[in-house]
Design an enzyme around this catalytic site. Sequence first.
Site, PDB file in Angstrom:
ATOM      1  N   ASP A 181      10.669  -8.638  -0.570  1.00  0.00           N
ATOM      2  CA  ASP A 181       9.985  -7.515  -1.222  1.00  0.00           C
ATOM      3  C   ASP A 181      10.718  -6.200  -0.942  1.00  0.00           C
ATOM      4  O   ASP A 181      10.879  -5.806   0.211  1.00  0.00           O
ATOM      5  CB  ASP A 181       8.539  -7.454  -0.702  1.00  0.00           C
ATOM      6  CG  ASP A 181       7.721  -6.420  -1.440  1.00  0.00           C
ATOM      7  OD1 ASP A 181       7.797  -5.241  -1.074  1.00  0.00           O
ATOM      8  OD2 ASP A 181       7.031  -6.799  -2.401  1.00  0.00           O
ATOM      9  N   ARG A 182      11.140  -5.525  -2.009  1.00  0.00           N
ATOM     10  CA  ARG A 182      11.932  -4.299  -1.860  1.00  0.00           C
ATOM     11  C   ARG A 182      11.094  -3.177  -1.258  1.00  0.00           C
ATOM     12  O   ARG A 182      11.568  -2.406  -0.409  1.00  0.00           O
ATOM     13  CB  ARG A 182      12.488  -3.869  -3.223  1.00  0.00           C
ATOM     14  CG  ARG A 182      13.692  -4.654  -3.703  1.00  0.00           C
ATOM     15  CD  ARG A 182      13.386  -6.074  -4.137  1.00  0.00           C
ATOM     16  NE  ARG A 182      12.481  -6.179  -5.277  1.00  0.00           N
ATOM     17  CZ  ARG A 182      11.786  -7.260  -5.617  1.00  0.00           C
ATOM     18  NH1 ARG A 182      11.850  -8.352  -4.883  1.00  0.00           N
ATOM     19  NH2 ARG A 182      11.004  -7.257  -6.660  1.00  0.00           N
ATOM     20  N   THR A 183       9.830  -3.088  -1.705  1.00  0.00           N
ATOM     21  CA  THR A 183       8.978  -2.018  -1.188  1.00  0.00           C
ATOM     22  C   THR A 183       8.709  -2.193   0.300  1.00  0.00           C
ATOM     23  O   THR A 183       8.750  -1.220   1.070  1.00  0.00           O
ATOM     24  CB  THR A 183       7.659  -1.981  -1.983  1.00  0.00           C
ATOM     25  OG1 THR A 183       7.948  -1.463  -3.287  1.00  0.00           O
ATOM     26  CG2 THR A 183       6.630  -1.085  -1.314  1.00  0.00           C
ATOM     27  N   CYS A 238      15.023  -4.427 -12.171  1.00  0.00           N
ATOM     28  CA  CYS A 238      14.045  -4.024 -11.153  1.00  0.00           C
ATOM     29  C   CYS A 238      14.401  -2.613 -10.730  1.00  0.00           C
ATOM     30  O   CYS A 238      15.513  -2.360 -10.249  1.00  0.00           O
ATOM     31  CB  CYS A 238      14.090  -4.960  -9.940  1.00  0.00           C
ATOM     32  SG  CYS A 238      13.095  -4.392  -8.524  1.00  0.00           S
ATOM     33  N   ASN A 239      13.486  -1.678 -10.912  1.00  0.00           N
ATOM     34  CA  ASN A 239      13.745  -0.292 -10.537  1.00  0.00           C
ATOM     35  C   ASN A 239      13.970  -0.151  -9.037  1.00  0.00           C
ATOM     36  O   ASN A 239      14.934   0.461  -8.590  1.00  0.00           O
ATOM     37  CB  ASN A 239      12.557   0.596 -10.949  1.00  0.00           C
ATOM     38  CG  ASN A 239      12.422   0.769 -12.450  1.00  0.00           C
ATOM     39  OD1 ASN A 239      12.891   1.740 -13.012  1.00  0.00           O
ATOM     40  ND2 ASN A 239      11.779  -0.183 -13.123  1.00  0.00           N
ATOM     41  N   THR A 240      13.057  -0.751  -8.244  1.00  0.00           N
ATOM     42  CA  THR A 240      13.108  -0.559  -6.798  1.00  0.00           C
ATOM     43  C   THR A 240      14.416  -1.064  -6.207  1.00  0.00           C
ATOM     44  O   THR A 240      14.963  -0.473  -5.270  1.00  0.00           O
ATOM     45  CB  THR A 240      11.908  -1.271  -6.123  1.00  0.00           C
ATOM     46  OG1 THR A 240      10.721  -1.016  -6.883  1.00  0.00           O
ATOM     47  CG2 THR A 240      11.696  -0.753  -4.716  1.00  0.00           C
ATOM     48  N   THR A 261       6.463   1.285  -7.958  1.00  0.00           N
ATOM     49  CA  THR A 261       6.067   0.720  -6.668  1.00  0.00           C
ATOM     50  C   THR A 261       6.120   1.812  -5.608  1.00  0.00           C
ATOM     51  O   THR A 261       6.790   2.837  -5.767  1.00  0.00           O
ATOM     52  CB  THR A 261       7.043  -0.394  -6.235  1.00  0.00           C
ATOM     53  OG1 THR A 261       8.344   0.181  -6.049  1.00  0.00           O
ATOM     54  CG2 THR A 261       7.117  -1.506  -7.268  1.00  0.00           C
ATOM     55  N   LYS A 264       2.787  -9.822 -11.332  1.00  0.00           N
ATOM     56  CA  LYS A 264       3.601 -10.777 -10.576  1.00  0.00           C
ATOM     57  C   LYS A 264       2.829 -12.073 -10.320  1.00  0.00           C
ATOM     58  O   LYS A 264       3.410 -13.148 -10.224  1.00  0.00           O
ATOM     59  CB  LYS A 264       4.058 -10.154  -9.242  1.00  0.00           C
ATOM     60  CG  LYS A 264       5.092  -9.040  -9.431  1.00  0.00           C
ATOM     61  CD  LYS A 264       5.563  -8.505  -8.089  1.00  0.00           C
ATOM     62  CE  LYS A 264       6.527  -7.330  -8.238  1.00  0.00           C
ATOM     63  NZ  LYS A 264       7.819  -7.685  -8.823  1.00  0.00           N
ATOM     64  N   CYS A 277       8.509   0.740 -13.057  1.00  0.00           N
ATOM     65  CA  CYS A 277       8.577  -0.593 -12.457  1.00  0.00           C
ATOM     66  C   CYS A 277       8.525  -1.541 -13.643  1.00  0.00           C
ATOM     67  O   CYS A 277       7.728  -1.343 -14.567  1.00  0.00           O
ATOM     68  CB  CYS A 277       7.398  -0.838 -11.517  1.00  0.00           C
ATOM     69  SG  CYS A 277       7.232  -2.574 -11.016  1.00  0.00           S
TER      70      CYS A 277
END
Lengths: 246, 246
Positions: free
Chosen positions: A51-53, A86-88, A130, A169, A200
């Site tokens: 998970d990037r966040t 994916c922006n993040t 996110t 998701k 996002c």
Amino acid sequence: MTLSPPVVGILGGMGPAATVDFYRKLVAATPAATDQEHLPVVIWSDPRVPDRTAALVGDGEDPTPVLRAGVAGLAAAGVRLLAVACNTAHAFVPPLAAAAGLELISIIDVTAQRLAATLPAGATVGLLATEGTVASRLYHDACAAVGLTVLVPEPAEQARVTAAIAAVKAGTADATGAAALAEVLGTLRDAGAEAAIAGCTEIVLALAAGTDADPVLPVVDPADLLAHEVVRRARELRPDPADAAS
Amino acid sequence: MTLSPPVVGILGGMGPAATVDFYRKLVAATPAATDQEHLPVVIWSDPRVPDRTAALVGDGEDPTPVLRAGVAGLAAAGVRLLAVACNTAHAFVPPLAAAAGLELISIIDVTAQRLAATLPAGATVGLLATEGTVASRLYHDACAAVGLTVLVPEPAEQARVTAAIAAVKAGTADATGAAALAEVLGTLRDAGAEAAIAGCTEIVLALAAGTDADPVLPVVDPADLLAHEVVRRARELRPDPADAAS
């Protein structure tokens, strides 16, 4: 005849549904009457990317090794352009693309440039994204560079955005999540935003689960802007779409 | 930690819209509540593959070299399973998959087995497909092996099927094409078919462009059956979807 490798690489899987949506937008953005006029593409969709966040706002596992493996896989396939759905992930990908010799078409930069071209100078833009993208300040910095100010939801409202993304998701997006996003958009508009970034890749899918045909604020879709820019740049690199000789 | 390569390879691009649709079905067929529970996938979508039907029914260019390049690209990426999102390409792909050491999950065989499990013994099944798939007798042979008879449209009706497929590839699918397919299905039903195979990945998309909610004949979607079989087999090969160690 030597067949040249596909020119476009898509790093996806974050999440898979957003990857489906991005490839759909890329196909729709391509002027083509037959299969053979479409762009050759390799999609590396590995949802094992941590998970990037969680990595950006807490102590989550670093997504860099899995992202690097995907970028390396695309580079090994011979692609020249890299689009990341994916922006993040853009908080991690630029140095990986550079190290692999790939030209990254940044979803963040493409969006900031489009907003600068369509909004009044100094305008304020809302951001639905996110918590990781918000914390990374990717859009803040890219928009500041073109004279725009980014406005983000208050924590309680951000939690509703986060929930709507998670529902996509999990495959459980519904009208409730879309209505929550519409309320957040209304708050951003009341605070001065003239447009909002669906920052996002799941946000557009979350909004589409609603029944409201009339958004309270113009929403730009970075994935759609990225798709059009990928088509433009790919055609610059290889003007004849049927060119099969390297 | 060594990251194992994605286990599933998808050979697509024939056409791109059908590839989008197949990946969407694969994501939908995967029981997952988070990104990380989805299957790692590499999609090689090279629409430069010469027209498969032109090669099968006339003197069109052999698609084998471009198909071989795609299979080789997927094998080099480390995938173990191969799914091909084009029925007609199955006339060419089995020896290429074997030569590359990949396990082909055949859309033709998966469909024949499902039909055999759900229809009465000796039943007749209609086939909506490209002229190439019809001429190749891929479905005729696979269905005969499980005791079913395949019925194909007369030439004038086949021309309407071909036109509906071409419209999807050109992005111009509409209710007229869907209505033409419904009439062809009616003719097949009147001639004794108990079900029909949407035996080209574009047929389901062509049917979806219509407004008719109630098909005149049960239509099985090989791409959907293939998606479920890929998920089943991938989970057999790698039971823990989050397994990142090779």
